[in-house]
Design a protein around this motif. Structure first.
Motif, mmCIF file in Angstrom:
data_model
loop_
_atom_site.group_PDB
_atom_site.id
_atom_site.type_symbol
_atom_site.label_atom_id
_atom_site.label_comp_id
_atom_site.label_asym_id
_atom_site.label_seq_id
_atom_site.Cartn_x
_atom_site.Cartn_y
_atom_site.Cartn_z
ATOM 1 N N VAL A 37 0.869 -1.177 0.000
ATOM 2 C CA VAL A 37 0.000 0.000 0.000
ATOM 3 C C VAL A 37 0.909 1.232 0.000
ATOM 4 O O VAL A 37 2.087 1.150 0.335
ATOM 5 C CB VAL A 37 -0.957 0.020 1.214
ATOM 6 N N ASN A 38 0.347 2.354 -0.420
ATOM 7 C CA ASN A 38 1.127 3.604 -0.555
ATOM 8 C C ASN A 38 2.384 3.369 -1.393
ATOM 9 O O ASN A 38 3.497 3.722 -1.014
ATOM 10 C CB ASN A 38 1.484 4.169 0.830
ATOM 11 N N HIS A 39 2.174 2.757 -2.549
ATOM 12 C CA HIS A 39 3.261 2.346 -3.447
ATOM 13 C C HIS A 39 3.602 3.401 -4.489
ATOM 14 O O HIS A 39 4.534 3.211 -5.270
ATOM 15 C CB HIS A 39 2.882 1.045 -4.157
ATOM 16 N N GLY A 40 2.861 4.507 -4.516
ATOM 17 C CA GLY A 40 3.203 5.597 -5.419
ATOM 18 C C GLY A 40 2.477 5.607 -6.745
ATOM 19 O O GLY A 40 2.630 6.550 -7.531
ATOM 20 N N HIS A 211 -6.749 -0.750 -4.347
ATOM 21 C CA HIS A 211 -5.576 0.042 -4.741
ATOM 22 C C HIS A 211 -4.258 -0.527 -4.202
ATOM 23 O O HIS A 211 -3.251 0.178 -4.163
ATOM 24 C CB HIS A 211 -5.727 1.507 -4.291
ATOM 25 N N SER A 212 -4.240 -1.791 -3.814
ATOM 26 C CA SER A 212 -2.977 -2.403 -3.391
ATOM 27 C C SER A 212 -2.316 -3.096 -4.584
ATOM 28 O O SER A 212 -2.946 -3.330 -5.620
ATOM 29 C CB SER A 212 -3.219 -3.420 -2.275
ATOM 30 N N ILE A 213 -1.035 -3.395 -4.429
ATOM 31 C CA ILE A 213 -0.294 -4.215 -5.395
ATOM 32 C C ILE A 213 0.228 -5.441 -4.647
ATOM 33 O O ILE A 213 0.942 -5.302 -3.643
ATOM 34 C CB ILE A 213 0.889 -3.439 -6.017
ATOM 35 N N VAL A 214 -0.138 -6.623 -5.116
ATOM 36 C CA VAL A 214 0.354 -7.872 -4.529
ATOM 37 C C VAL A 214 1.669 -8.234 -5.225
ATOM 38 O O VAL A 214 1.765 -8.180 -6.455
ATOM 39 C CB VAL A 214 -0.672 -9.011 -4.701
#
Length: 314
Positions: A37-40, A211-214
């Motif tokens: 999360v908060n990956h830009g 809105h996350s990236i796994v």
């Protein structure tokens, strides 16, 4: 069971950097997966990718998938299906050469958005590789360089939709496997679940988060780290409650890249040769993987070791 690791990348810039790095290291050693999360990457861009991907499926792929299901009489199956997956996919290649012009039904807007999204994902993948280097005690850029080959990395995106399935106990969305390549970054549906990983003999859900990236590690990271970080078996369970979207980007070694354990990670272990992974050209591994994707990874590594042995004695 411990909670699935969720990493807040913003915390790398403050007092919690060390704790965050330790969390990343633990996820790589014990899970092979983590969620960012908060990956830009702007949420607005991710929302647009999701909207256009789902529109593209409905307009261009759903009818074809239903025709495939009908042609194989899959809706009436009584026994478990072993030789196919309940998914509708296409593959976008970004590096070293783009294939966007070869993909049918790709609108100008969708193409533009996916190229923009891929640029952010590529940058994030390279940032993550450097974080792994830091945790492993390797020089910055080591993994990116190891992946480079003569033409740079292979980088592409598998766009998949997993439609509602009337008999999810008899057919998998995607059968269990480890990923062959380097590092995989997944933007998945936050409403329809289905992705699971195997941990300590149990199948664990990878939680859908908006809105996350796994992130998960492929076989090549396992080889380069000599097993310190491992690729993990995972699968997609078909669902009855809607179509699941999956946009998975693969940052992989170049086809002619030589893959082998990083020397600093095997110093002093020369006597434990059975623990040291083989050296091979990535393209050769992929040829083997193509036939054995849904089987255990260890025989693939053993097969590459056998090739090494026969070459050395020839």
């Amino acid at each position: 069971m411990a909670n699935f690791p969720v990493i807040n990348l913003e915390k790398l810039n403050g007092e919690e950097r060390q704790a965050t790095m330790e969390k990343i290291n633990d996820a790589c050693e014990n899970w092979g997966f983590f969620e960012l999360v908060n990956h830009g990457i702007a949420h607005e861009l991710m929302d647009t990718v999701e909207r256009l991907t789902k529109e593209h499926y409905r307009k261009c792929m759903e009818k074809r998938f239903k025709e495939l299901v009908a042609s194989k009489a899959l809706e009436g199956i009584q026994a478990e299906v072993q030789d196919m997956d309940w998914e509708s996919t296409f593959f976008l290649r970004h590096l070293p050469n783009s294939n966007f012009s070869e993909i049918p039904d790709l609108t100008g807007e969708y193409s533009k958005v996916m190229k923009e999204f891929a640029e952010y994902i590529e940058k994030l993948a390279e940032e993550l590789l450097d974080l792994l280097c830091e945790n492993l005690g390797l020089e910055k850029g080591y993994l990116k360089k190891a992946f480079h080959g003569s033409r740079g990395p292979n980088f592409g995106t598998k766009v998949a939709n997993y439609p509602s399935c009337p008999k999810p106990k008899l057919v998998k969305g995607l059968r269990a496997h480890t990923d062959a390549g380097g590092i995989i970054l997944l933007f998945q549906d936050d409403k329809v679940s289905g992705l699971q990983l195997l941990k300590d003999g149990e199948w664990i859900d990878v939680p859908p988060m908006r809105h996350s990236i796994v992130v998960n590690l492929g076989d090549q990271i396992e080889v380069i780290t000599n097993g310190k970080y491992r690729s993990v078996e995972h699968r997609v369970i078909a669902q009855t409650n809607g179509t699941r979207m999956s946009v998975a980007s693969f940052y992989n070694p170049g086809s002619d890249a030589f893959i082998y354990p990083a020397p600093p990670l095997i110093e002093g272990k020369e006597e434990e040769m059975n623990q040291i992974y083989p050296k091979f050209v990535f393209e050769d591994y992929m040829k083997l993987y193509a036939a054995l994707k849904f089987q255990a990874k260890e025989p693939r590594f053993d097969a590459m070791k056998a090739v090494n042995s026969s070459t050395a004695t020839a």
